[in-house]
Design an enzyme around this catalytic site. Structure first.
Site, short mmCIF file in Angstrom:
data_model
loop_
_atom_site.label_atom_id
_atom_site.label_comp_id
_atom_site.label_asym_id
_atom_site.label_seq_id
_atom_site.Cartn_x
_atom_site.Cartn_y
_atom_site.Cartn_z
N LYS A 122 0.82 -1.22 0.00
CA LYS A 122 0.00 0.00 0.00
C LYS A 122 0.85 1.26 0.00
O LYS A 122 0.44 2.27 -0.56
CB LYS A 122 -0.94 0.01 1.21
CG LYS A 122 -2.10 -0.97 1.08
CD LYS A 122 -3.19 -0.64 2.06
CE LYS A 122 -4.38 -1.57 1.91
NZ LYS A 122 -5.43 -1.30 2.90
N LYS A 206 -4.93 -10.59 -6.95
CA LYS A 206 -6.23 -10.76 -6.29
C LYS A 206 -7.25 -9.75 -6.81
O LYS A 206 -6.89 -8.66 -7.25
CB LYS A 206 -6.09 -10.71 -4.77
CG LYS A 206 -5.80 -9.36 -4.20
CD LYS A 206 -5.97 -9.35 -2.68
CE LYS A 206 -5.84 -7.89 -2.24
NZ LYS A 206 -6.18 -7.62 -0.87
N LYS A 209 -10.50 -3.80 -4.93
CA LYS A 209 -11.23 -2.54 -5.08
C LYS A 209 -10.42 -1.54 -5.87
O LYS A 209 -10.96 -0.65 -6.52
CB LYS A 209 -11.47 -1.91 -3.70
CG LYS A 209 -12.46 -2.60 -2.80
CD LYS A 209 -12.38 -1.98 -1.39
CE LYS A 209 -13.37 -2.65 -0.43
NZ LYS A 209 -13.20 -2.22 0.96
#
Ligand code: AMP
Ligand code: TRP
Length: 344
Positions: A122, A206, A209
């Site tokens: 992130k 994966k 969002k």
């Protein structure tokens, strides 16, 4: 759904959290929300939290938190969580999370937190500019769980490392403060074919969002046409469907679609493969689209209905916050006493 090997023999309490950021997708549903509903239906004591304190570790659009928090609460209910049975609440409304997170910041070691791969993902290349909150995020996650002395945590595969950290923190707190067994060591519940749903465009990434391509994911709010179109355009290969799980090796996109079919139809991958062995994607994809639409359509309809009544959602959240405080406050009293603060 299959459980983890039980190493904890006391009464079970389930806790999980979902961030109020972006649209929920099929990965969130199969990895988390569906399991929440299944655990509640099995009669467990459950708390499901909209983790807005976690959401602000990355920039949030001004004024967006309230409606995004309502959306997650509505999605919990649409997936089958009943607010009369389970506690649904916003994290920021219960101060215990932030308080216990501070104490845990002083229990967790730098080296433990530095190992967390999600921070590296992130924070990206410029980790120096990431918020300190993004770094200690998994410590707050441990506080979320342990403020309720929760024993079981249904999450997707990507949360495995954070759950290990929660166990390490619980163990070290118990040892450091001479309070054996004070906190349970929470068990992750990650099993089942839905634990790791991959992108429809790349079977090695994966479903997320944050993927820039909307074709990579099935959103909980997609209608039947959008779902069918995304499945039709999902990446596959030129070979037919294999007859065994071993035959899926090296074919991540095919393995993912078979996994989705299995999770949504409540079968094992083996039985799905037995049904489709030797068939091409011209036959499999429409069948998958049908199963997906049949499963999601009532959930999506209920979700839209719930969203049309924001006051109703707010009542659920306010009531949940009160019930969550009633569970966590006695735990926090004991924590303050155990740490040795004045007045505790
Ligand atoms: P997040 O959207 O990151 O807050 O995740 C909410 C929940 O959904 C967590 O329990 C995640 O582990 C789970 N989750 C997110 N993406 C996936 C995925 N692609 N497959 C399975 N579970 C997922
Ligand atoms: N970190 C989790 C995620 O990104 C969300 C989360 C926050 C959570 N606190 C939690 C999950 C406590 C389980 C238990 O998906």
């Amino acid at each position: 759904m299959t459980d983890t090997t039980p190493t904890y023999s006391g009464p079970m309490r389930v806790f999980s959290g979902v961030q109020p950021t972006g649209n929920l997708h099929l990965g969130n549903y199969l990895g988390a929300l569906k399991k929440f509903a299944d655990l509640q239906k099995a009669g467990h004591d459950c708390l499901f939290c909209v983790v807005d304190l976690h959401a602000i570790t990355l920039p949030v659009e001004k004024g967006a938190l309230v409606s995004q928090t309502r959306q997650i609460a509505a999605a919990f209910m649409a997936a089958g969580v009943d607010p009369a049975k389970s506690v649904i609440f916003p994290q920021s409304a219960v101060l215990a999370h932030a308080e216990l997170a501070w104490i845990f910041n002083c229990v967790a070691r730098m080296g433990w937190v530095e190992r967390m791969t999600q921070f590296k993902d992130k924070a990206g290349k410029d980790a120096e500019r990431a918020s300190v909150g993004l770094f200690t995020y998994p410590v707050l996650q441990a506080a979320d769980i342990l403020a309720y002395k929760a024993t079981h945590v249904p999450v997707g595969e990507d949360q495995k490392q954070h759950l290990e950290l929660s166990r390490d923190i619980a163990e070290r707190f118990n040892r450091e403060y001479g309070a054996p067994g004070f906190f349970p060591l929470p068990e992750p519940m990650i099993q089942g074919p839905g634990a790791r749903i991959m992108s429809l465009k790349d079977g090695t990434k994966k479903m997320s969002k944050s993927d820039p391509s909307d074709l990579s994911r099935i959103n909980l709010i997609d209608d039947a046409d959008a779902i069918a179109n995304k499945i039709k355009r999902a990446k596959t290969d030129a070979e037919p469907i294999p007859g065994t799980v071993e035959g899926l090796e090296g074919r991540p996109e095919v393995a993912n679609l078979v996994g989705i079919y299995a999770a949504l139809s409540g079968q094992t991958a083996t039985s799905v493969l037995a049904e489709f062995e030797g068939k091409g994607f011209g036959a499999f994809k429409p069948a998958l689209a049908e199963v997906t639409v049949a499963h999601l359509a009532p959930i999506t309809a209920r979700y839209r209905e719930l969203l049309a009544d924001p006051e109703g959602i707010d009542r659920v959240l306010a009531d949940g916050a009160e019930r969550a405080r009633a569970v966590s406050e006695p735990v926090m009293q004991d924590v303050r006493r155990t740490v040795g603060f004045w007045g505790a």
